[in-house]
Design a protein around this motif. Structure first.
Motif, PDB file in Angstrom:
ATOM      1  N   LEU A 280       0.863  -1.192   0.000  1.00 32.04           N
ATOM      2  CA  LEU A 280       0.000   0.000   0.000  1.00 32.04           C
ATOM      3  C   LEU A 280       0.896   1.237   0.000  1.00 32.04           C
ATOM      4  CD1 LEU A 280      -2.699  -0.928   2.691  1.00 32.04           C
ATOM      5  CD2 LEU A 280      -3.172  -0.403   0.291  1.00 32.04           C
ATOM      6  N   PRO A 281       0.341   2.416  -0.354  1.00 35.90           N
ATOM      7  CA  PRO A 281       1.160   3.628  -0.249  1.00 35.90           C
ATOM      8  C   PRO A 281       1.400   3.977   1.214  1.00 35.90           C
ATOM      9  CG  PRO A 281      -1.111   4.196  -0.792  1.00 35.90           C
ATOM     10  CD  PRO A 281      -1.016   2.697  -0.831  1.00 35.90           C
ATOM     11  N   LEU A 282       2.538   4.562   1.527  1.00 36.95           N
ATOM     12  CA  LEU A 282       2.812   5.108   2.865  1.00 36.95           C
ATOM     13  C   LEU A 282       2.645   4.076   3.977  1.00 36.95           C
ATOM     14  CD1 LEU A 282       0.667   8.298   2.272  1.00 36.95           C
ATOM     15  CD2 LEU A 282       3.157   8.264   2.383  1.00 36.95           C
ATOM     16  N   LEU A 283       2.806   2.820   3.642  1.00 37.38           N
ATOM     17  CA  LEU A 283       2.470   1.757   4.585  1.00 37.38           C
ATOM     18  C   LEU A 283       3.294   1.830   5.869  1.00 37.38           C
ATOM     19  CD1 LEU A 283       0.698  -0.698   4.993  1.00 37.38           C
ATOM     20  CD2 LEU A 283       2.406  -2.087   3.824  1.00 37.38           C
ATOM     21  N   ARG A 284       4.595   2.118   5.716  1.00 36.88           N
ATOM     22  CA  ARG A 284       5.447   2.148   6.908  1.00 36.88           C
ATOM     23  C   ARG A 284       5.061   3.298   7.843  1.00 36.88           C
ATOM     24  NH1 ARG A 284      10.388   0.098   7.756  1.00 36.88           N
ATOM     25  NH2 ARG A 284      11.245   2.119   8.363  1.00 36.88           N
ATOM     26  N   VAL A 285       4.645   4.417   7.278  1.00 36.59           N
ATOM     27  CA  VAL A 285       4.320   5.591   8.100  1.00 36.59           C
ATOM     28  C   VAL A 285       2.923   5.479   8.699  1.00 36.59           C
ATOM     29  CG1 VAL A 285       4.388   8.123   8.110  1.00 36.59           C
ATOM     30  CG2 VAL A 285       5.429   6.878   6.217  1.00 36.59           C
ATOM     31  N   LEU A 286       1.962   4.998   7.909  1.00 35.05           N
ATOM     32  CA  LEU A 286       0.568   5.071   8.333  1.00 35.05           C
ATOM     33  C   LEU A 286      -0.017   3.744   8.788  1.00 35.05           C
ATOM     34  CD1 LEU A 286      -0.882   7.411   5.539  1.00 35.05           C
ATOM     35  CD2 LEU A 286       0.072   8.041   7.761  1.00 35.05           C
TER      36      LEU A 286
ATOM     37  N   GLU B 198      -4.473   0.560   7.856  1.00 34.24           N
ATOM     38  CA  GLU B 198      -5.817   1.113   8.039  1.00 34.24           C
ATOM     39  C   GLU B 198      -5.946   2.457   7.314  1.00 34.24           C
ATOM     40  OE1 GLU B 198      -3.691   0.295  10.415  1.00 34.24           O
ATOM     41  OE2 GLU B 198      -4.564  -1.260  11.682  1.00 34.24           O
ATOM     42  N   VAL B 199      -4.942   3.322   7.473  1.00 37.00           N
ATOM     43  CA  VAL B 199      -5.033   4.666   6.901  1.00 37.00           C
ATOM     44  C   VAL B 199      -4.381   4.726   5.520  1.00 37.00           C
ATOM     45  CG1 VAL B 199      -4.523   7.116   7.293  1.00 37.00           C
ATOM     46  CG2 VAL B 199      -5.145   5.655   9.223  1.00 37.00           C
ATOM     47  N   ALA B 200      -3.402   3.860   5.265  1.00 37.57           N
ATOM     48  CA  ALA B 200      -2.765   3.829   3.943  1.00 37.57           C
ATOM     49  C   ALA B 200      -3.813   3.573   2.864  1.00 37.57           C
ATOM     50  CB  ALA B 200      -1.683   2.752   3.907  1.00 37.57           C
TER      51      ALA B 200
ATOM     52  N   VAL C 106      -6.732   4.683   2.671  1.00 36.12           N
ATOM     53  CA  VAL C 106      -7.431   5.919   2.301  1.00 36.12           C
ATOM     54  C   VAL C 106      -6.706   6.585   1.131  1.00 36.12           C
ATOM     55  CG1 VAL C 106      -8.065   8.236   3.108  1.00 36.12           C
ATOM     56  CG2 VAL C 106      -8.305   6.252   4.648  1.00 36.12           C
ATOM     57  N   PHE C 107      -5.368   6.566   1.186  1.00 33.33           N
ATOM     58  CA  PHE C 107      -4.596   7.211   0.121  1.00 33.33           C
ATOM     59  C   PHE C 107      -4.630   6.385  -1.167  1.00 33.33           C
ATOM     60  CE2 PHE C 107      -3.354   9.520   3.810  1.00 33.33           C
ATOM     61  CZ  PHE C 107      -3.194  10.810   3.331  1.00 33.33           C
ATOM     62  N   ALA C 108      -4.677   5.068  -1.021  1.00 33.73           N
ATOM     63  CA  ALA C 108      -4.819   4.233  -2.218  1.00 33.73           C
ATOM     64  C   ALA C 108      -6.164   4.544  -2.888  1.00 33.73           C
ATOM     65  CB  ALA C 108      -4.723   2.756  -1.844  1.00 33.73           C
ATOM     66  N   GLY C 109      -7.222   4.626  -2.077  1.00 36.39           N
ATOM     67  CA  GLY C 109      -8.557   4.918  -2.618  1.00 36.39           C
ATOM     68  C   GLY C 109      -8.611   6.285  -3.282  1.00 36.39           C
ATOM     69  N   LEU C 110      -7.965   7.254  -2.657  1.00 32.46           N
ATOM     70  CA  LEU C 110      -7.948   8.614  -3.206  1.00 32.46           C
ATOM     71  C   LEU C 110      -7.369   8.625  -4.624  1.00 32.46           C
ATOM     72  CD1 LEU C 110      -8.137  11.757  -2.684  1.00 32.46           C
ATOM     73  CD2 LEU C 110      -5.756  11.591  -1.905  1.00 32.46           C
ATOM     74  N   HIS C 111      -6.243   7.947  -4.793  1.00 32.34           N
ATOM     75  CA  HIS C 111      -5.592   7.964  -6.111  1.00 32.34           C
ATOM     76  C   HIS C 111      -6.342   7.099  -7.122  1.00 32.34           C
ATOM     77  CE1 HIS C 111      -2.102  10.524  -5.492  1.00 32.34           C
ATOM     78  NE2 HIS C 111      -2.348  10.250  -4.226  1.00 32.34           N
ATOM     79  N   ARG C 112      -6.915   6.003  -6.645  1.00 36.26           N
ATOM     80  CA  ARG C 112      -7.736   5.189  -7.546  1.00 36.26           C
ATOM     81  C   ARG C 112      -8.923   5.998  -8.062  1.00 36.26           C
ATOM     82  NH1 ARG C 112      -7.399   0.725  -4.004  1.00 36.26           N
ATOM     83  NH2 ARG C 112      -5.560  -0.346  -4.758  1.00 36.26           N
ATOM     84  N   ASP C 113      -9.517   6.770  -7.160  1.00 33.23           N
ATOM     85  CA  ASP C 113     -10.677   7.595  -7.563  1.00 33.23           C
ATOM     86  C   ASP C 113     -10.286   8.649  -8.594  1.00 33.23           C
ATOM     87  OD1 ASP C 113     -12.199   6.135  -5.875  1.00 33.23           O
ATOM     88  OD2 ASP C 113     -12.481   7.708  -4.369  1.00 33.23           O
ATOM     89  N   HIS C 114      -9.003   8.926  -8.679  1.00 30.37           N
ATOM     90  CA  HIS C 114      -8.535   9.889  -9.685  1.00 30.37           C
ATOM     91  C   HIS C 114      -7.851   9.174 -10.857  1.00 30.37           C
ATOM     92  CE1 HIS C 114      -9.393  12.668  -6.393  1.00 30.37           C
ATOM     93  NE2 HIS C 114      -9.558  13.554  -7.349  1.00 30.37           N
ATOM     94  N   ASP C 115      -8.205   7.890 -11.019  1.00 31.74           N
ATOM     95  CA  ASP C 115      -7.781   7.099 -12.188  1.00 31.74           C
ATOM     96  C   ASP C 115      -6.274   6.908 -12.294  1.00 31.74           C
ATOM     97  OD1 ASP C 115     -10.403   6.692 -13.044  1.00 31.74           O
ATOM     98  OD2 ASP C 115     -10.426   8.677 -13.985  1.00 31.74           O
ATOM     99  N   VAL C 116      -5.619   6.875 -11.147  1.00 30.57           N
ATOM    100  CA  VAL C 116      -4.199   6.507 -11.151  1.00 30.57           C
ATOM    101  C   VAL C 116      -4.125   4.978 -11.168  1.00 30.57           C
ATOM    102  CG1 VAL C 116      -2.048   6.549  -9.831  1.00 30.57           C
ATOM    103  CG2 VAL C 116      -3.494   8.588  -9.927  1.00 30.57           C
TER     104      VAL C 116
END
Ligand SMILES: Cc1cc2nc3c(=O)[nH]c(=O)nc-3n(C[C@H](O)[C@H](O)[C@H](O)COP(=O)(O)OP(=O)(O)OC[C@H]3O[C@@H](n4cnc5c(N)ncnc54)[C@H](O)[C@@H]3O)c2cc1C
Length: 408
Positions: A180-186, A189-191, A193-203
């Motif tokens: 997942l993105p940012l997995l080590r930092v977040l 559970e919260v990482a 959210v960032f995966a979903g955000l970018h998927r929603d923007h067609d990344v």
């Protein structure tokens, strides 16, 4: 060779500029010499992956001080010349142009540098890193010319750059070795959210992949080969695989180093006349009870103010709760606190995660280690108070938006 009563600052970024400012604000009227290897006067980097990259902020807006500030405040700015060595016994720094500058006190504010991608072909044209303003200019130009961009690394820089590329209308693939993105930092559970955000923007997000080679034609990048043999086409590649502290000067001078320049809570190194602040400093944090190195804007803004006071002989300690922020698409967030990778046992959400309007708290043994407010504002100070307080809280109350954070 300048006078030996100078306060010398190596590294003319945000931390260096803030230290010079504080020396003057504290009434120091001796020589202050600020030495930087870039040609630019000190500037802030966060806009380079956000508004400046998007063409929404003028170049003038990134600078820490107006050009006249340095002469008005008697700060000698020496730009375009790296500090090449420290002679701690003689209290001098050597510069790459062969000159020497004497110091009474020295601050190392040399920041950090992007890690390079260690694969064949990574020197092709169009493989880009983002640290300096010229890098941001180059990436902006690449977004205008490119139709397919690959971002390697789903950390903060990679994700912000991906968001900017999407807003510029470019197709984006993110390649990340972790799940997942940012997995080590977040944490997961919260990482998500960032995966979903970018998927929603067609990344196009590809996790668990390993880049094995950069493919090019005529010296220009054409794509990326993955370890499984597959190939991702690209006409520009942005690499964001982390940074390393610029602590070589300190190492060569025999100062204590290890994940940066090791300093105490007053930002003093193992040499009593040499200090460090900003990205390069691995500082003892009195609230956290350990040394940490923080690679974020607020640390580079605030820590040098303590360092400058300590350089003037004041009895001070830097104990701000680590803080950072990001802006990606329509998501803005602030994070305060500190969690070791995997160092929590519970995540509590307050608010609406689906709508991306929430606060997430990371806890261990019922105590709040960190909190992140996403699209909710004016709460970071209360989150910092919870982290600083260090006492156990009731997770049910923590997750209840009806209970004010300052009444937990
Ligand atoms: C694109 C980008 C976006 C960011 N966005 C965010 C964000 O949204 N939120 C956040 O909290 N943080 C963000 N950051 C991180 C933040 O910008 C850094 O933490 C901050 O810049 C650190 O400041 P510094 O002064 O310690 O180091 P730097 O900014 O790295 O400055 C150090 C300076 O010293 C120079 N130098 C190095 N060695 C020498 C030498 N030997 N002699 C002379 N000069 C030398 C360097 O070239 C540089 O100019 C971002 C960083 C980048 C690159």
């Amino acid at each position: 060779m300048s006078a030996n009563n100078a306060y010398v600052i190596a590294g003319a970024g945000l931390a260096g500029a803030k230290a010079a400012q504080t020396l003057r604000e504290e009434g120091f009227d001796g020589p202050v010499v600020l030495i930087g290897d870039e040609m630019e006067r000190p500037y802030e980097r966060p806009p380079l992956s956000k508004d400046y990259l998007l063409g929404k902020a003028e170049r003038e807006a990134i600078y820490v001080h107006p050009e006249s500030w340095y002469t008005d405040n008697g700060v000698e700015l020496r730009l375009g010349v790296p500090v090449s060595g420290i002679n701690a016994a003689a209290h001098e720094v050597g510069l790459a142009d062969g000159s020497w500058v004497g110091y009474t006190r020295l601050l190392l504010a040399t920041g950090s540098s992007p890690r390079r991608l260690p694969v064949p072909g990574a020197d092709a044209d169009g493989v880009l890193y983002l640290r300096r303003v010229a890098d941001s200019d180059q990436i902006k130009a690449a977004f205008q010319a490119a139709s397919q961009v690959v971002v390697i690394g789903a950390g903060w820089i990679g994700l912000e750059t991906a968001a900017a590329a999407r807003l510029a209308g470019v197709e984006v693939t993110i390649l990340e070795t972790a799940a997942l993105p940012l997995l080590r930092v977040l944490g997961p559970e919260v990482a998500q959210v960032f995966a979903g955000l970018h998927r929603d923007h067609d990344v196009d997000l590809r996790f668990g992949v390993q880049v094995s080679e950069i493919l090019s034609a005529g010296g220009r990048v054409r794509g990326v080969r993955l370890a499984d043999g597959s190939h991702v086409p690209a006409d520009a590649v942005v690499v964001g695989v982390g940074i390393t502290p610029n602590s070589q000067l300190a190492e060569a001078a025999g100062l204590a180093t290890g994940n940066g320049v090791v300093v105490d809570a007053a930002l003093r190194s193992s040499d009593p006349d040499i200090f460090a602040a900003g990205d390069v400093a691995c500082a003892y944090h009195p609230v956290l009870g350990r040394h940490i190195r923080v690679e974020h804007w607020a640390n580079a803004l605030n820590q040098p103010q303590t360092a400058a006071r300590a350089m003037l002989g004041q009895d001070v300690a830097y104990d701000n709760i680590p803080y950072f922020y990001t802006d990606q698409y329509d998501l803005g967030m602030e994070y305060a606190g500190y969690v070791e990778p995997g160092g929590y046992d519970q995540v509590v959400f307050r608010g609406d995660v689906g709508q991306r309007e929430f606060i997430a708290f990371w806890l261990a043994g019922g105590k709040v280690l960190a909190g992140m407010n996403v699209n909710i504002w004016d709460v970071s100070e209360m989150i910092q108070a919870l982290v600083r307080g260090g006492r156990a809280v009731d997770p049910a109350r923590l997750g209840d938006p009806g209970i004010p954070l300052d009444q937990l």
